[in-house]
Design a protein around this motif. Structure first.
Motif, PDB file in Angstrom:
ATOM      1  N   LEU A 230       0.842  -1.190   0.000  1.00 44.50           N
ATOM      2  CA  LEU A 230       0.000   0.000   0.000  1.00 44.50           C
ATOM      3  C   LEU A 230       0.877   1.239   0.000  1.00 44.50           C
ATOM      4  O   LEU A 230       1.942   1.245   0.616  1.00 44.50           O
ATOM      5  CB  LEU A 230      -0.877  -0.001   1.255  1.00 44.50           C
ATOM      6  N   GLU A 231       0.423   2.269  -0.693  1.00 46.19           N
ATOM      7  CA  GLU A 231       1.162   3.525  -0.676  1.00 46.19           C
ATOM      8  C   GLU A 231       0.227   4.652  -0.263  1.00 46.19           C
ATOM      9  O   GLU A 231      -0.860   4.797  -0.815  1.00 46.19           O
ATOM     10  CB  GLU A 231       1.772   3.839  -2.051  1.00 46.19           C
ATOM     11  N   VAL A 232       0.707   5.433   0.701  1.00 45.66           N
ATOM     12  CA  VAL A 232      -0.032   6.610   1.151  1.00 45.66           C
ATOM     13  C   VAL A 232       0.697   7.836   0.611  1.00 45.66           C
ATOM     14  O   VAL A 232       1.919   7.924   0.715  1.00 45.66           O
ATOM     15  CB  VAL A 232      -0.070   6.677   2.690  1.00 45.66           C
ATOM     16  N   VAL A 233      -0.045   8.754   0.002  1.00 48.40           N
ATOM     17  CA  VAL A 233       0.538  10.012  -0.461  1.00 48.40           C
ATOM     18  C   VAL A 233      -0.250  11.157   0.171  1.00 48.40           C
ATOM     19  O   VAL A 233      -1.481  11.181   0.090  1.00 48.40           O
ATOM     20  CB  VAL A 233       0.493  10.135  -2.002  1.00 48.40           C
TER      21      VAL A 233
ATOM     22  N   LYS B   7      -4.267  10.310  -0.254  1.00 48.78           N
ATOM     23  CA  LYS B   7      -4.867   9.125  -0.882  1.00 48.78           C
ATOM     24  C   LYS B   7      -4.077   7.881  -0.508  1.00 48.78           C
ATOM     25  O   LYS B   7      -2.892   7.966  -0.151  1.00 48.78           O
ATOM     26  CB  LYS B   7      -4.938   9.285  -2.403  1.00 48.78           C
ATOM     27  N   LEU B   8      -4.737   6.754  -0.596  1.00 48.33           N
ATOM     28  CA  LEU B   8      -4.081   5.475  -0.345  1.00 48.33           C
ATOM     29  C   LEU B   8      -4.312   4.598  -1.572  1.00 48.33           C
ATOM     30  O   LEU B   8      -5.447   4.468  -2.043  1.00 48.33           O
ATOM     31  CB  LEU B   8      -4.675   4.807   0.902  1.00 48.33           C
ATOM     32  N   GLU B   9      -3.222   4.041  -2.095  1.00 48.32           N
ATOM     33  CA  GLU B   9      -3.349   3.174  -3.273  1.00 48.32           C
ATOM     34  C   GLU B   9      -2.774   1.801  -2.999  1.00 48.32           C
ATOM     35  O   GLU B   9      -1.765   1.676  -2.307  1.00 48.32           O
ATOM     36  CB  GLU B   9      -2.565   3.779  -4.447  1.00 48.32           C
ATOM     37  N   VAL B  10      -3.412   0.793  -3.570  1.00 46.81           N
ATOM     38  CA  VAL B  10      -2.851  -0.557  -3.513  1.00 46.81           C
ATOM     39  C   VAL B  10      -1.863  -0.667  -4.672  1.00 46.81           C
ATOM     40  O   VAL B  10      -2.266  -0.641  -5.832  1.00 46.81           O
ATOM     41  CB  VAL B  10      -3.961  -1.625  -3.640  1.00 46.81           C
TER      42      VAL B  10
ATOM     43  N   LEU C 214       4.476   7.135   1.907  1.00 44.86           N
ATOM     44  CA  LEU C 214       4.762   6.002   2.779  1.00 44.86           C
ATOM     45  C   LEU C 214       4.360   4.720   2.063  1.00 44.86           C
ATOM     46  O   LEU C 214       3.278   4.656   1.474  1.00 44.86           O
ATOM     47  CB  LEU C 214       3.944   6.132   4.073  1.00 44.86           C
ATOM     48  N   LYS C 215       5.254   3.727   2.080  1.00 46.84           N
ATOM     49  CA  LYS C 215       4.914   2.420   1.511  1.00 46.84           C
ATOM     50  C   LYS C 215       4.861   1.376   2.618  1.00 46.84           C
ATOM     51  O   LYS C 215       5.786   1.282   3.431  1.00 46.84           O
ATOM     52  CB  LYS C 215       5.916   2.005   0.442  1.00 46.84           C
ATOM     53  N   VAL C 216       3.799   0.619   2.620  1.00 38.26           N
ATOM     54  CA  VAL C 216       3.551  -0.364   3.683  1.00 38.26           C
ATOM     55  C   VAL C 216       3.275  -1.733   3.055  1.00 38.26           C
ATOM     56  O   VAL C 216       2.535  -1.833   2.069  1.00 38.26           O
ATOM     57  CB  VAL C 216       2.329   0.048   4.537  1.00 38.26           C
ATOM     58  N   ASP C 217       3.902  -2.753   3.621  1.00 39.21           N
ATOM     59  CA  ASP C 217       3.695  -4.130   3.163  1.00 39.21           C
ATOM     60  C   ASP C 217       2.902  -4.846   4.268  1.00 39.21           C
ATOM     61  O   ASP C 217       3.296  -4.806   5.427  1.00 39.21           O
ATOM     62  CB  ASP C 217       5.094  -4.726   2.949  1.00 39.21           C
ATOM     63  N   VAL C 218       1.796  -5.457   3.903  1.00 38.13           N
ATOM     64  CA  VAL C 218       1.021  -6.241   4.878  1.00 38.13           C
ATOM     65  C   VAL C 218       0.872  -7.662   4.366  1.00 38.13           C
ATOM     66  O   VAL C 218       0.670  -7.887   3.174  1.00 38.13           O
ATOM     67  CB  VAL C 218      -0.365  -5.607   5.193  1.00 38.13           C
TER      68      VAL C 218
END
Ligand SMILES: [Zn+2]
Length: 414
Positions: free
Chosen positions: A206-209, A315-318, A270-274
């Motif tokens: 996921l990326e949050v901008v 925004k949050l993008e997959v 921000l990049k997040v791995d879940v």
């Protein structure tokens, strides 16, 4: 290179057919490895020294294409950039894939020169996936030298886009092209012979901008700051509780933003791995991240003194999604792997991981991911190393698994 979690060690003492190992041609293929180990090491080093960040695999692909062509295969490069070498079987309508990913996590410009220390080779990417690529070309060569004709068509594939934001794009394209004929996929990834990955771990990236007006650190103090908002949201998110079972993890892996120390930034990323054994937990974590970031942005807006020149947008993008899936315990592919383990006197345990095998497994197509022998460490780091001691057993194990599922045509039928 996936990090794996292991389940129970499987028993290898079952009464399995070992006719394969008694076939003269199969024995000849197995015997090809020992006198050619130096060649295999050298090719591994040569391929590793060709940079191949995800999305820039072309030069390494061309080198693998030449190697597979030299093993008598008809080789093409598909639209995605995958190298596909075909060995037609008696039944061309059934296809088995042996694959190794071409790409590395190392950006262009990384020093990928291979150093040798004793038997060890050291370089970024040497094991992940220099080992898999070297095994791919060695197994193709061994089958060629032994003049084996398989029952099912074998595709030797060096695929693009396994790592990071490659998001398994190479394997997705391959499976899409061959889906109707595809019976099994064997993925070679990294070193070792201690595991077989049969369970695909689902993951999302996921990326949050967050954007804002930006300004001067002194004269515009009090304006909403996207980095502040990102930090506020991140602190909320990292306090999210995740269950130990189903095992679920998250990682704030990359954070970027701002242009200088004395500027209020206009952008933060921000990049997040879940990851989780459960799709429900993935969905829950994604919505937790959304809620936390919304709250972080709200907190930052509420505490800002100067909102006259605009507010924060976010925004949050997959940016990546890997599906889950599981190979049936009684599948012919797992039976073939276990038979191979018996023949080479190896013990391996079932593991769960996120690999190229996720793609076929999610579609109900049999797939495994295994190491290609030898020993390695430091994957995804500049200290990565590979030691080829014991590689021959890994090569035989992969070869026997492949031929176990593709099957060998009797000589008289050709
Ligand atoms: Zn890998």
């Amino acid at each position: 290179m996936p990090v794996r979690s292991s389940l129970a060690r499987h028993a290898t003492r079952s009464a399995l057919p070992t006719q394969l190992a008694e076939n003269a041609q199969v024995r000849a293929a197995m015997a090809w490895f020992a006198p050619n180990l130096k060649w295999i090491n050298d090719e591994q080093a040569r391929l590793t020294e060709i940079p191949a960040p995800s999305f820039q695999e072309g030069q390494r692909a061309a080198a693998v294409k030449a190697l597979l062509s030299a093993s008598g295969l008809h080789v093409q490069i598909d639209a995605a950039g995958n190298v596909i070498g075909e060995l037609p079987g008696l039944h061309e309508k059934e296809v088995v894939v042996l694959s190794a990913h071409l790409d590395t996590v190392f950006p262009a410009g990384t020093d990928v020169k291979v150093r040798r220390e004793g038997s060890r080779m050291l370089a970024p990417g040497i094991s992940d996936n220099g080992t898999g690529l070297a095994a791919l070309v060695a197994i193709a060569r061994a089958i060629h030298e032994a003049q084996i004709k398989p029952q099912r068509t074998i595709l030797f594939v060096a695929n693009v886009g396994e790592e990071g934001e490659g998001n398994l794009r190479g394997m997705r394209a391959l499976v899409e092209s061959y889906r109707d004929r595809l019976k099994a996929v064997i993925v070679l990834d990294g070193a070792g012979t201690d595991h077989v990955t049969t369970i695909a771990l689902a993951s999302r990236r996921l990326e949050v901008v967050i954007n804002g007006p930006g300004g001067h650190s002194w004269s515009d103090f009090g304006m909403p700051n996207p980095i502040n908002a990102l930090v506020r949201g991140s602190v909320r998110f990292i306090n999210t509780k995740v269950p130990a079972s189903p095992r679920t993890t998250f990682n704030l892996g990359q954070i970027e933003g701002g242009t200088s120390v004395n500027s209020i930034p206009y952008e933060a990323h921000l990049k997040v791995d879940v990851r989780s054994e459960s799709e429900d937990e993935l969905a829950r974590l994604e919505s937790a991240l959304r809620d936390c970031m919304a709250a972080g942005v709200r907190d930052e807006m509420e505490s800002s003194r100067d909102r006259s020149r605009g507010k924060l947008e976010w925004k949050l993008e997959v940016i990546g999604s890997r599906p889950g899936g599981e190979l049936a315990a009684d599948s012919p592919l797992l039976t073939a792997l276990r038979a191979a383990d018996v023949i080479v006197e190896n013990e391996s345990r079932i593991e769960r991981s996120s690999t190229d095998a996720n793609v076929p497994l999610a579609l109900g197509i049999d797939a495994i991911s295994i190491g290609a022998g030898g020993d390695g460490g430091g994957a995804h780091s500049l200290q990565e190393w590979y030691d080829p001691a014991g590689r021959e057993m890994g090569l035989k194990r992969a070869l026997l698994t492949l031929l176990g599922i593709a099957d060998v045509a009797p000589e008289k039928t050709r």
